[in-house]
Structure formats: C-alpha cells, structure tokens
Design a protein around this motif. Structure first.
Motif, PDB file in Angstrom:
ATOM      1  N   VAL A 135      33.173 -12.158  -5.385  1.00 50.87           N
ATOM      2  CA  VAL A 135      33.487 -12.951  -6.574  1.00 50.87           C
ATOM      3  C   VAL A 135      34.452 -12.144  -7.423  1.00 50.87           C
ATOM      4  CG1 VAL A 135      32.637 -14.053  -8.671  1.00 50.87           C
ATOM      5  CG2 VAL A 135      31.267 -14.152  -6.593  1.00 50.87           C
ATOM      6  N   THR A 136      35.533 -12.788  -7.848  1.00 50.05           N
ATOM      7  CA  THR A 136      36.490 -12.133  -8.737  1.00 50.05           C
ATOM      8  C   THR A 136      36.666 -12.970  -9.999  1.00 50.05           C
ATOM      9  OG1 THR A 136      38.354 -13.266  -7.645  1.00 50.05           O
ATOM     10  CG2 THR A 136      37.794 -11.052  -6.861  1.00 50.05           C
ATOM     11  N   ILE A 137      37.108 -12.307 -11.044  1.00 56.21           N
ATOM     12  CA  ILE A 137      37.521 -12.996 -12.266  1.00 56.21           C
ATOM     13  C   ILE A 137      38.569 -12.129 -12.947  1.00 56.21           C
ATOM     14  CG2 ILE A 137      35.535 -12.058 -13.554  1.00 56.21           C
ATOM     15  CD1 ILE A 137      35.641 -14.637 -15.284  1.00 56.21           C
ATOM     16  N   GLY A 138      39.705 -12.703 -13.224  1.00 55.85           N
ATOM     17  CA  GLY A 138      40.801 -11.954 -13.818  1.00 55.85           C
ATOM     18  C   GLY A 138      41.153 -12.470 -15.201  1.00 55.85           C
ATOM     19  N   PHE A 139      40.950 -11.637 -16.199  1.00 56.92           N
ATOM     20  CA  PHE A 139      41.297 -11.974 -17.586  1.00 56.92           C
ATOM     21  C   PHE A 139      40.621 -13.260 -18.049  1.00 56.92           C
ATOM     22  CE2 PHE A 139      45.185  -9.598 -16.130  1.00 56.92           C
ATOM     23  CZ  PHE A 139      44.847  -8.417 -16.783  1.00 56.92           C
ATOM     24  N   GLY A 140      39.387 -13.455 -17.612  1.00 57.32           N
ATOM     25  CA  GLY A 140      38.662 -14.662 -17.994  1.00 57.32           C
ATOM     26  C   GLY A 140      37.321 -14.399 -18.640  1.00 57.32           C
ATOM     27  N   LEU A 141      36.719 -13.259 -18.343  1.00 56.01           N
ATOM     28  CA  LEU A 141      35.358 -13.021 -18.823  1.00 56.01           C
ATOM     29  C   LEU A 141      35.290 -12.976 -20.346  1.00 56.01           C
ATOM     30  CD1 LEU A 141      32.429 -12.506 -17.977  1.00 56.01           C
ATOM     31  CD2 LEU A 141      32.938 -10.050 -18.021  1.00 56.01           C
ATOM     32  N   ARG A 142      36.323 -12.449 -20.989  1.00 54.89           N
ATOM     33  CA  ARG A 142      36.255 -12.337 -22.453  1.00 54.89           C
ATOM     34  C   ARG A 142      36.279 -13.706 -23.131  1.00 54.89           C
ATOM     35  NH1 ARG A 142      41.547 -11.979 -21.341  1.00 54.89           N
ATOM     36  NH2 ARG A 142      43.013 -12.866 -22.858  1.00 54.89           N
ATOM     37  N   ASN A 143      36.714 -14.742 -22.416  1.00 54.41           N
ATOM     38  CA  ASN A 143      36.756 -16.091 -22.987  1.00 54.41           C
ATOM     39  C   ASN A 143      35.465 -16.867 -22.777  1.00 54.41           C
ATOM     40  OD1 ASN A 143      39.522 -15.956 -23.888  1.00 54.41           O
ATOM     41  ND2 ASN A 143      40.130 -16.113 -21.741  1.00 54.41           N
ATOM     42  N   VAL A 144      34.535 -16.308 -22.014  1.00 54.12           N
ATOM     43  CA  VAL A 144      33.270 -16.979 -21.733  1.00 54.12           C
ATOM     44  C   VAL A 144      32.356 -16.843 -22.948  1.00 54.12           C
ATOM     45  CG1 VAL A 144      31.211 -16.930 -20.278  1.00 54.12           C
ATOM     46  CG2 VAL A 144      33.472 -16.612 -19.253  1.00 54.12           C
ATOM     47  N   THR A 145      31.656 -17.907 -23.279  1.00 65.58           N
ATOM     48  CA  THR A 145      30.801 -17.890 -24.468  1.00 65.58           C
ATOM     49  C   THR A 145      29.653 -16.911 -24.304  1.00 65.58           C
ATOM     50  OG1 THR A 145      31.355 -20.208 -24.905  1.00 65.58           O
ATOM     51  CG2 THR A 145      29.409 -19.312 -26.020  1.00 65.58           C
ATOM     52  N   ARG A 146      28.917 -17.003 -23.203  1.00 64.94           N
ATOM     53  CA  ARG A 146      27.779 -16.122 -22.944  1.00 64.94           C
ATOM     54  C   ARG A 146      28.093 -15.294 -21.701  1.00 64.94           C
ATOM     55  NH1 ARG A 146      26.297 -21.239 -24.022  1.00 64.94           N
ATOM     56  NH2 ARG A 146      24.932 -21.665 -25.810  1.00 64.94           N
ATOM     57  N   ALA A 207      45.042 -11.902 -28.584  1.00 61.43           N
ATOM     58  CA  ALA A 207      45.017 -10.511 -29.049  1.00 61.43           C
ATOM     59  C   ALA A 207      43.670 -10.181 -29.687  1.00 61.43           C
ATOM     60  CB  ALA A 207      46.147 -10.275 -30.041  1.00 61.43           C
ATOM     61  N   GLU A 208      43.147 -11.091 -30.502  1.00 64.96           N
ATOM     62  CA  GLU A 208      41.861 -10.849 -31.154  1.00 64.96           C
ATOM     63  C   GLU A 208      40.729 -10.810 -30.137  1.00 64.96           C
ATOM     64  OE1 GLU A 208      43.017 -13.041 -35.402  1.00 64.96           O
ATOM     65  OE2 GLU A 208      41.494 -13.913 -34.075  1.00 64.96           O
ATOM     66  N   SER A 209      40.795 -11.681 -29.126  1.00 63.88           N
ATOM     67  CA  SER A 209      39.722 -11.727 -28.135  1.00 63.88           C
ATOM     68  C   SER A 209      39.639 -10.428 -27.343  1.00 63.88           C
ATOM     69  CB  SER A 209      39.928 -12.916 -27.188  1.00 63.88           C
ATOM     70  OG  SER A 209      41.028 -12.713 -26.319  1.00 63.88           O
ATOM     71  N   ILE A 210      40.780  -9.782 -27.144  1.00 68.46           N
ATOM     72  CA  ILE A 210      40.788  -8.490 -26.452  1.00 68.46           C
ATOM     73  C   ILE A 210      40.032  -7.454 -27.275  1.00 68.46           C
ATOM     74  CG2 ILE A 210      42.276  -6.583 -25.712  1.00 68.46           C
ATOM     75  CD1 ILE A 210      44.411  -8.767 -25.067  1.00 68.46           C
ATOM     76  N   ARG A 211      40.270  -7.455 -28.590  1.00 67.16           N
ATOM     77  CA  ARG A 211      39.615  -6.463 -29.451  1.00 67.16           C
ATOM     78  C   ARG A 211      38.110  -6.710 -29.540  1.00 67.16           C
ATOM     79  NH1 ARG A 211      44.468  -6.022 -29.014  1.00 67.16           N
ATOM     80  NH2 ARG A 211      45.754  -4.535 -30.182  1.00 67.16           N
ATOM     81  N   MET A 212      37.682  -7.953 -29.404  1.00 64.32           N
ATOM     82  CA  MET A 212      36.263  -8.273 -29.521  1.00 64.32           C
ATOM     83  C   MET A 212      35.511  -8.113 -28.204  1.00 64.32           C
ATOM     84  SD  MET A 212      36.067  -8.846 -32.683  1.00 64.32           S
ATOM     85  CE  MET A 212      34.335  -9.326 -32.724  1.00 64.32           C
ATOM     86  N   HIS A 213      36.250  -7.929 -27.115  1.00 61.97           N
ATOM     87  CA  HIS A 213      35.614  -7.773 -25.799  1.00 61.97           C
ATOM     88  C   HIS A 213      34.927  -6.413 -25.712  1.00 61.97           C
ATOM     89  CE1 HIS A 213      34.983  -8.704 -21.614  1.00 61.97           C
ATOM     90  NE2 HIS A 213      35.528  -7.573 -21.245  1.00 61.97           N
ATOM     91  N   PRO A 214      33.785  -6.318 -25.033  1.00 63.00           N
ATOM     92  CA  PRO A 214      33.095  -5.026 -24.922  1.00 63.00           C
ATOM     93  C   PRO A 214      33.979  -3.958 -24.278  1.00 63.00           C
ATOM     94  CG  PRO A 214      31.678  -6.813 -24.173  1.00 63.00           C
ATOM     95  CD  PRO A 214      33.038  -7.409 -24.379  1.00 63.00           C
ATOM     96  N   GLU A 215      33.828  -2.734 -24.729  1.00 59.72           N
ATOM     97  CA  GLU A 215      34.533  -1.626 -24.086  1.00 59.72           C
ATOM     98  C   GLU A 215      33.954  -1.409 -22.695  1.00 59.72           C
ATOM     99  OE1 GLU A 215      35.387   1.876 -26.278  1.00 59.72           O
ATOM    100  OE2 GLU A 215      35.354   0.855 -28.212  1.00 59.72           O
ATOM    101  N   ALA A 216      34.692  -0.668 -21.874  1.00 56.49           N
ATOM    102  CA  ALA A 216      34.349  -0.537 -20.458  1.00 56.49           C
ATOM    103  C   ALA A 216      32.914  -0.047 -20.215  1.00 56.49           C
ATOM    104  CB  ALA A 216      35.365   0.366 -19.761  1.00 56.49           C
ATOM    105  N   PRO A 217      32.436   0.989 -20.890  1.00 59.38           N
ATOM    106  CA  PRO A 217      31.050   1.420 -20.631  1.00 59.38           C
ATOM    107  C   PRO A 217      30.025   0.341 -20.962  1.00 59.38           C
ATOM    108  CG  PRO A 217      32.281   3.148 -21.767  1.00 59.38           C
ATOM    109  CD  PRO A 217      33.130   1.906 -21.817  1.00 59.38           C
ATOM    110  N   ALA A 218      30.290  -0.431 -22.018  1.00 59.96           N
ATOM    111  CA  ALA A 218      29.359  -1.497 -22.399  1.00 59.96           C
ATOM    112  C   ALA A 218      29.350  -2.617 -21.362  1.00 59.96           C
ATOM    113  CB  ALA A 218      29.722  -2.050 -23.775  1.00 59.96           C
TER     114      ALA A 218
END
Length: 249
Positions: A135-146, A207-218
């Motif tokens: 399963v892959t997902i590219g630049f989509g996970l940060r847009n998912v609600t949950r 741009a804002e969604s990138i900043r709100m996305h969890p950092e890599a360790p999280a």
C-alpha cells in the motif's frame, strides 16, 4: 488544539465532518494544473522523491498494490512496470476530479487495463482484509481527517509480508533553511497559485497543512500504534519530505 469534534484545516479549526469537503474543494480547484504546479513548485524534485518511494516498496512481478490518494497517478505509473502483467495496481482517491485525471493518464500511457480505479475514502476502504501486498500513499495522508483510521485501514488490507510506504511532506531540520522555506511556502507558493490557476488560497492551505502534519518521529509512532512493525523513515532534501515504511508480519 483540536477537540473530539474538530480538526485542523490548515491553521483553522473546522468540524470533523467539514474537512473532507474543504479538501475536496481544494483539489477540485487545482486538478487541471496539478502536475504542472507540482513540477513548478518543486523544480521537479517530487519526481525524484516518488521514484525513491517506489524503490522502497520492493515490488516484485505479480504483486498487488493499492495506491491511496493516487491523484494523477505518478506512483501507480512507476509501479506498473514492476508488478508486470501478472500483477495489478489499484488507484484509489476520494476526489473524483483527481482520480479521473489519473485514469485518463493510464489510458494515454496504454496501461488502462492494468490499473483499476476506485473512488474511496482512505479511512473506510472498500476492500477485504489482506487484499494487497503493498500500500502506498503520496502526499495524501496529511489531508486525511483521521490519520489513525487511515493507517489502521492500510494495515488491515495488507497481507502478511506486506509493506506500507508513505511519502509525505515533513519538517525542515536545517535551521538556516527554515526562514527561506517559510518565505517560499507562504509567499511564493500562493503567488504562483494565483498566477497559474487563479487560486492562492488552495496553495496557502497546502503550505499550512504541511506545517500541521506530524513530524517524522511522531508519524513513525502512529504507524507503530496502528500495528505496523519495523517502522522506519528516510528524510529527503533537508527534511522537506520523508518516506515512511512499515511491515505487516
């Protein structure tokens, strides 16, 4: 801080049930010029990142792969030669405008019969348990609600020995570059959006969604919580993006 009834849409708090609609509006707006804008904004780097992502899948002939948030089909197109005619790639997206462009691309490339298209929400996938090898997902996970629900669904539909590979924006770790990256993200990107697609707000949201996305360790910890094993990540281009991986045993 989001409560149980709200979530982030960029820097704004919105009701949970509204985020998907708002994200859908963003991609409806940018779908026609999505590929062009990706090349323009990243200087073509996104293509290198996507090739690296598919390299991390360890795909083999005969494998069945699900590509979530498939959009215009960059990852699917790279995966098809690796799974061969005996394998398959399922392109899935919640946004019909984006998925339609991905489907048209596969037909134009002459591989339309090898790539199935499914309109689906990553949080509620319409596939049985253990349906896919990758399963892959590219630049989509940060847009998912949950995000936790989407990760759980990715885990559910993978077979034993399966692997999830997530390409997503991350956080720049070189402190000297952060002011330049912020300037580019919040001034130049919206300006290009206005000039090219007459839509600055959609690119401001991105741009804002990138900043709100969890950092890599999280995000790695979230994958572990979802049941993935041997989770790892690789930071790309000073942390602008990252490839996350996890196995199902």
């Amino acid at each position: 801080m989001s409560d149980d009834n709200t979530t982030h849409f960029g820097y704004r708090e919105v009701p949970l049930e509204e985020k998907a609609k708002r994200v859908g509006s963003v991609f409806d707006s940018v779908a026609d010029r999505y590929d062009f804008m990706n090349d323009l904004m990243s200087g073509g780097l996104h293509r290198i990142w996507k090739r690296q992502t598919i390299g991390q899948t360890f795909l083999r002939p005969g494998h069945e792969m699900l590509d979530l948030a498939s959009g215009t089909g960059d990852l699917a197109s790279l995966a098809l030669p690796k799974v061969g005619t005996e394998g398959r790639v399922v392109m899935s997206d919640i946004n019909l405008s984006m998925l339609a462009r991905g489907r048209d691309r596969m037909i134009d490339e002459g591989v339309g019969e090898q790539a199935a298209c499914v309109l689906a929400d990553a949080e509620e996938l319409p596939f049985p348990d253990r349906s896919f090898d990758r399963v892959t997902i590219g630049f989509g996970l940060r847009n998912v609600t949950r995000k936790e629900n989407a990760l759980a669904e990715m885990r559910r539909v993978l077979r034993p020995g399966g692997r999830a590979v997530i390409l997503e924006f991350s956080h720049v770790y070189v402190s000297a570059l952060r002011p330049l990256y912020d300037l580019y993200s919040f001034r130049i990107m919206p300006m290009m959006g206005k000039l090219v697609v007459n839509d600055s707000e959609s690119y401001r949201y991105l741009a804002e969604s990138i900043r709100m996305h969890p950092e890599a360790p999280a995000l790695k910890e979230m994958m572990e919580d979802a049941g993935f094993e041997d989770c790892d990540y690789t930071l790309l281009t000073a942390g602008v993006a990252a490839i996350h991986t996890g196995w199902v045993y």
